[in-house]
Design an enzyme around this catalytic site. Structure first.
Site, PDB file in Angstrom:
ATOM      1  N   ASN A 112      36.893  23.736 -48.810  1.00 12.19           N
ATOM      2  CA  ASN A 112      37.542  24.260 -50.023  1.00 12.19           C
ATOM      3  C   ASN A 112      38.362  25.525 -49.798  1.00 12.19           C
ATOM      4  O   ASN A 112      39.340  25.746 -50.496  1.00 12.19           O
ATOM      5  CB  ASN A 112      36.518  24.448 -51.154  1.00 12.19           C
ATOM      6  CG  ASN A 112      35.338  25.278 -50.748  1.00 12.19           C
ATOM      7  OD1 ASN A 112      34.927  25.277 -49.595  1.00 12.19           O
ATOM      8  ND2 ASN A 112      34.785  26.005 -51.685  1.00 12.19           N
ATOM      9  N   GLY A 185      28.649  24.630 -46.357  1.00 12.60           N
ATOM     10  CA  GLY A 185      28.840  23.296 -46.926  1.00 12.60           C
ATOM     11  C   GLY A 185      27.780  22.993 -47.965  1.00 12.60           C
ATOM     12  O   GLY A 185      27.185  23.900 -48.562  1.00 12.60           O
ATOM     13  N   SER A 186      27.536  21.724 -48.150  1.00  9.33           N
ATOM     14  CA  SER A 186      26.634  21.297 -49.221  1.00  9.33           C
ATOM     15  C   SER A 186      25.167  21.488 -48.822  1.00  9.33           C
ATOM     16  O   SER A 186      24.825  21.535 -47.628  1.00  9.33           O
ATOM     17  CB  SER A 186      26.879  19.819 -49.530  1.00  9.33           C
ATOM     18  OG  SER A 186      26.634  19.057 -48.369  1.00  9.33           O
ATOM     19  N   GLU A 207      25.259  28.631 -45.511  1.00  7.63           N
ATOM     20  CA  GLU A 207      25.989  29.065 -46.711  1.00  7.63           C
ATOM     21  C   GLU A 207      26.219  27.820 -47.552  1.00  7.63           C
ATOM     22  O   GLU A 207      27.128  27.038 -47.282  1.00  7.63           O
ATOM     23  CB  GLU A 207      27.320  29.713 -46.290  1.00  7.63           C
ATOM     24  CG  GLU A 207      27.160  31.012 -45.524  1.00  7.63           C
ATOM     25  CD  GLU A 207      26.802  32.194 -46.417  1.00  7.63           C
ATOM     26  OE1 GLU A 207      27.036  32.120 -47.638  1.00  7.63           O
ATOM     27  OE2 GLU A 207      26.274  33.182 -45.892  1.00  7.63           O
ATOM     28  N   CYS A 241      32.796  27.720 -54.180  1.00  7.70           N
ATOM     29  CA  CYS A 241      31.327  27.661 -54.173  1.00  7.70           C
ATOM     30  C   CYS A 241      30.695  28.622 -55.178  1.00  7.70           C
ATOM     31  O   CYS A 241      29.624  28.355 -55.694  1.00  7.70           O
ATOM     32  CB  CYS A 241      30.798  27.950 -52.774  1.00  7.70           C
ATOM     33  SG  CYS A 241      31.352  29.531 -52.133  1.00  7.70           S
ATOM     34  N   GLU A 329      26.224  20.176 -58.820  1.00  4.85           N
ATOM     35  CA  GLU A 329      27.255  21.212 -58.750  1.00  4.85           C
ATOM     36  C   GLU A 329      28.587  20.560 -59.103  1.00  4.85           C
ATOM     37  O   GLU A 329      28.923  19.504 -58.560  1.00  4.85           O
ATOM     38  CB  GLU A 329      27.297  21.760 -57.316  1.00  4.85           C
ATOM     39  CG  GLU A 329      28.330  22.834 -57.113  1.00  4.85           C
ATOM     40  CD  GLU A 329      28.388  23.290 -55.658  1.00  4.85           C
ATOM     41  OE1 GLU A 329      27.652  22.769 -54.803  1.00  4.85           O
ATOM     42  OE2 GLU A 329      29.214  24.185 -55.378  1.00  4.85           O
TER      43      GLU A 329
HETATM   44  P1  NAD Z   1      29.867  19.157 -46.715  1.00 10.02           P
HETATM   45  O1  NAD Z   1      28.453  19.541 -46.592  1.00 10.02           O
HETATM   46  O2  NAD Z   1      30.200  17.778 -47.102  1.00 10.02           O
HETATM   47  O3  NAD Z   1      30.646  19.407 -45.343  1.00 10.02           O
HETATM   48  C1  NAD Z   1      30.559  20.631 -44.628  1.00 10.02           C
HETATM   49  C2  NAD Z   1      30.714  20.372 -43.152  1.00 10.02           C
HETATM   50  O4  NAD Z   1      29.669  19.515 -42.709  1.00 10.02           O
HETATM   51  C3  NAD Z   1      32.015  19.711 -42.759  1.00 10.02           C
HETATM   52  O5  NAD Z   1      32.535  20.374 -41.609  1.00 10.02           O
HETATM   53  C4  NAD Z   1      31.623  18.273 -42.449  1.00 10.02           C
HETATM   54  O6  NAD Z   1      32.411  17.706 -41.436  1.00 10.02           O
HETATM   55  C5  NAD Z   1      30.195  18.400 -41.993  1.00 10.02           C
HETATM   56  N1  NAD Z   1      29.376  17.223 -42.347  1.00 10.02           N
HETATM   57  C6  NAD Z   1      29.497  16.438 -43.456  1.00 10.02           C
HETATM   58  N2  NAD Z   1      28.557  15.481 -43.458  1.00 10.02           N
HETATM   59  C7  NAD Z   1      27.816  15.650 -42.332  1.00 10.02           C
HETATM   60  C8  NAD Z   1      26.693  14.976 -41.756  1.00 10.02           C
HETATM   61  N3  NAD Z   1      26.156  13.927 -42.351  1.00 10.02           N
HETATM   62  N4  NAD Z   1      26.201  15.435 -40.598  1.00 10.02           N
HETATM   63  C9  NAD Z   1      26.761  16.516 -39.993  1.00 10.02           C
HETATM   64  N5  NAD Z   1      27.830  17.169 -40.480  1.00 10.02           N
HETATM   65  C10 NAD Z   1      28.350  16.759 -41.624  1.00 10.02           C
HETATM   66  O7  NAD Z   1      30.495  20.226 -47.726  1.00 10.02           O
HETATM   67  P2  NAD Z   1      31.947  20.314 -48.287  1.00 10.02           P
HETATM   68  O8  NAD Z   1      32.209  19.161 -49.180  1.00 10.02           O
HETATM   69  O9  NAD Z   1      32.915  20.597 -47.191  1.00 10.02           O
HETATM   70  O10 NAD Z   1      31.853  21.649 -49.164  1.00 10.02           O
HETATM   71  C11 NAD Z   1      31.368  21.649 -50.453  1.00 10.02           C
HETATM   72  C12 NAD Z   1      30.017  22.312 -50.549  1.00 10.02           C
HETATM   73  O11 NAD Z   1      30.006  23.496 -49.804  1.00 10.02           O
HETATM   74  C13 NAD Z   1      29.699  22.736 -51.958  1.00 10.02           C
HETATM   75  O12 NAD Z   1      28.340  22.485 -52.213  1.00 10.02           O
HETATM   76  C14 NAD Z   1      29.961  24.228 -51.952  1.00 10.02           C
HETATM   77  O13 NAD Z   1      29.256  24.941 -52.934  1.00 10.02           O
HETATM   78  C15 NAD Z   1      29.536  24.585 -50.580  1.00 10.02           C
HETATM   79  N6  NAD Z   1      30.207  25.788 -50.161  1.00 10.02           N
HETATM   80  C16 NAD Z   1      29.465  26.904 -49.933  1.00 10.02           C
HETATM   81  C17 NAD Z   1      30.097  28.073 -49.557  1.00 10.02           C
HETATM   82  C18 NAD Z   1      29.337  29.324 -49.293  1.00 10.02           C
HETATM   83  O14 NAD Z   1      29.932  30.252 -48.775  1.00 10.02           O
HETATM   84  N7  NAD Z   1      28.072  29.417 -49.626  1.00 10.02           N
HETATM   85  C19 NAD Z   1      31.468  28.093 -49.413  1.00 10.02           C
HETATM   86  C20 NAD Z   1      32.176  26.935 -49.658  1.00 10.02           C
HETATM   87  C21 NAD Z   1      31.537  25.784 -50.011  1.00 10.02           C
END
Ligand code: NAD
Length: 454
Positions: A112, A185-186, A207, A241, A329
């Protein structure tokens, strides 16, 4: 991957990264690499989800530039040995903490804010004297590509390397032995990362996300509150996020609040053509978000366009904790507005949900403010504002429980890639006999006295 990690570990073991001059060189290199190629970075992100140059600078590059400058300015102070007092029991000695870089670090980014969320942790890791493998999110394909092109053509891969890819590549990376994993990420994928890290007992910073509430009390400054809320919610089309996920407004001002929201959204004229709005990142997320908009609850907005992955800023009224929009979310431009008559009860309901990454309180009352701050557990937040706490590097940024583990930014970022190695350095000119055989009552008394247990 194994070879890459091995080569980084060998380089790390040369101790070169422990030299501050070397670290500053790496940070300068990154700074000018980004500065000199800003247009490429702007073009790439525009292709991915039509993010404007203004928004990209303000919400991504400015933070990375600031982090680089902040780290360069403070690196010596953050990284020097820290003297601490020595307790009487250890006399004569001195005690200090060595700030040791962890080694080979893996940084996994989210989509994002693709530049900021990949590069800010990498900056912290390099500043702390580590080597870095960065895996940006694959969803914004152009930004991932441009980061890989720029970094991999400028940096020695034994110091800083971008590995592109999705689930398969990340899974393969996670099978390797790192000294630190930093993931954004998530919550769902955060658990996968945590599990993989556990195999090697690798320390992690996670995070993650969550549903960040915004409480609006009847005594708030409505005009300013709504202005700040609307900006924070619809920045990046809600794909932030720490965006306020939903609002809990005091029933008495519900209608006034809704009308003010509508007026402010109209005033802001959110549109891709106005360079203050973006597309939804992909079709999956577009379809997921569409399902959260219950037609009967639309107070404002609700227009969508699948071909443009466009969702209008949307306000849902009469929302309840049972609604679809309250089960996950939102991470998009949809704002459910719930009401409350008793703040304690509202807080109690929020407490039943997983601990959020952020929480916001819009109020003029110290009592209301303190109620939320003291009763609700969350990562961090703001009073009478939203999102902006992330811009103060003195505030460690991170979640708690389902919204994350650990924190970063500023000194907290440096610390999260640093091991505090504690050292007791003893002198040899005196040896107190207290701990040695033969044990006696009087020795035990002395031990108790020196430990101030008596
Ligand atoms: P995501 O968890 O889908 O992906 C994050 C990363 O994980 C990516 O690089 C992706 O390639 C990798 N990934 C995805 N699936 C995987 C798997 N099965 N095994 C290993 N790696 C995998 O998250 P997203 O959609 O990129 O981001 C959205 C989420 O991130 C939201 O929940 C948001 O709140 C959170 N977020 C948190 C922060 C923070 O600073 N706390 C910042 C931005 C986003």
């Amino acid at each position: 991957m194994q070879k890459l990690i091995q080569s980084q570990r060998e380089f790390f073991n040369t101790n070169t990264t422990k030299n501050l001059k070397f670290r500053i060189q790496q940070l300068n290199k990154l700074y000018y690499l980004l500065k000199d190629n800003e247009q490429l970075l702007f073009d790439a992100i525009y292709k991915d989800f039509k993010k404007s140059e203004f928004d990209t600078y303000v919400s991504e590059l400015a933070l990375v530039y600031h982090d680089i400058k902040d780290a360069k300015r403070n690196m010596y102070k953050w990284g020097r040995r820290e003297k601490v007092a020595t307790n009487l029991l250890n006399f004569p000695a001195k005690s200090y903490i060595i700030k040791e870089p962890m080694g080979v670090c893996l940084v996994i980014g989210a989509w994002n804010y693709p530049y900021q969320l990949s590069l800010a942790p990498a900056v912290a890791a390099l500043a702390a004297g580590n080597t870095v493998i960065l895996k940006p999110s694959e969803l914004p394909a152009e930004t991932s590509k441009v980061m890989a092109q720029l970094i991999n053509s400028s940096f020695d891969p034994t110091i800083f390397k971008v590995v592109e890819g999705g689930v398969d590549e990340t899974t393969e990376l996670l099978e390797q032995d790192f000294d630190k994993i930093f993931f954004t990420g998530s919550t769902k994928v955060g658990k996968i990362v945590y599990k993989a890290a556990a195999k090697n007992l690798t320390p992690v910073t996670l995070e993650l996300g969550g549903k960040s509430p915004a409480f609006v009390t009847k005594d708030c400054n409505l005009k300013i509150s709504v202005k700040r809320l609307v900006w924070a919610k619809f920045l990046n089309a809600g794909q932030t996020c720490i965006a306020p996920d939903y609002v809990l407004v005091e029933k008495e001002i519900e209608q006034k609040f809704l009308n003010a929201l509508k007026a402010e959204i109209e005033k802001e004229q959110f549109a891709i053509a106005n360079h203050n709005y973006v597309q939804i990142i992909n079709t999956d997320n577009f379809e997921r978000l569409e399902k959260l908009i219950a037609p009967a609850k639309i107070f404002y907005g609700g227009t969508t366009d699948a071909s443009e992955r466009y969702i209008e800023p949307t306000i849902l009224q009469n929302a309840t904790f049972e609604d679809a929009s309250m089960q996950e979310e939102i991470f998009g431009p949809v704002l459910p507005v719930l009401t409350y008559t008793n703040l304690d009860e509202a807080i109690a309901k929020v407490k039943r949900l997983p601990k959020p990454l952020s929480a916001y309180v819009f109020t003029s009352s110290a009592e209301n403010r303190e109620k939320v701050l003291q009763q609700l557990s969350f990562g961090g937040g703001a009073i009478n504002d939203a999102v902006m706490h992330i811009t103060n590097p003195k505030l460690p940024f991170g979640g708690i429980g389902n919204s994350g583990i650990g924190s970063y930014h500023g000194k907290a970022g440096f610390d999260c890639f640093t091991h505090p190695k504690s050292i007791l350095q003893k002198a040899t000119w005196l040896e107190l006999p207290l701990k040695y055989f033969p044990h006696s009552k009087s020795r035990l008394q002395w031990i108790k006295r020196t430990m101030k247990l008596q």
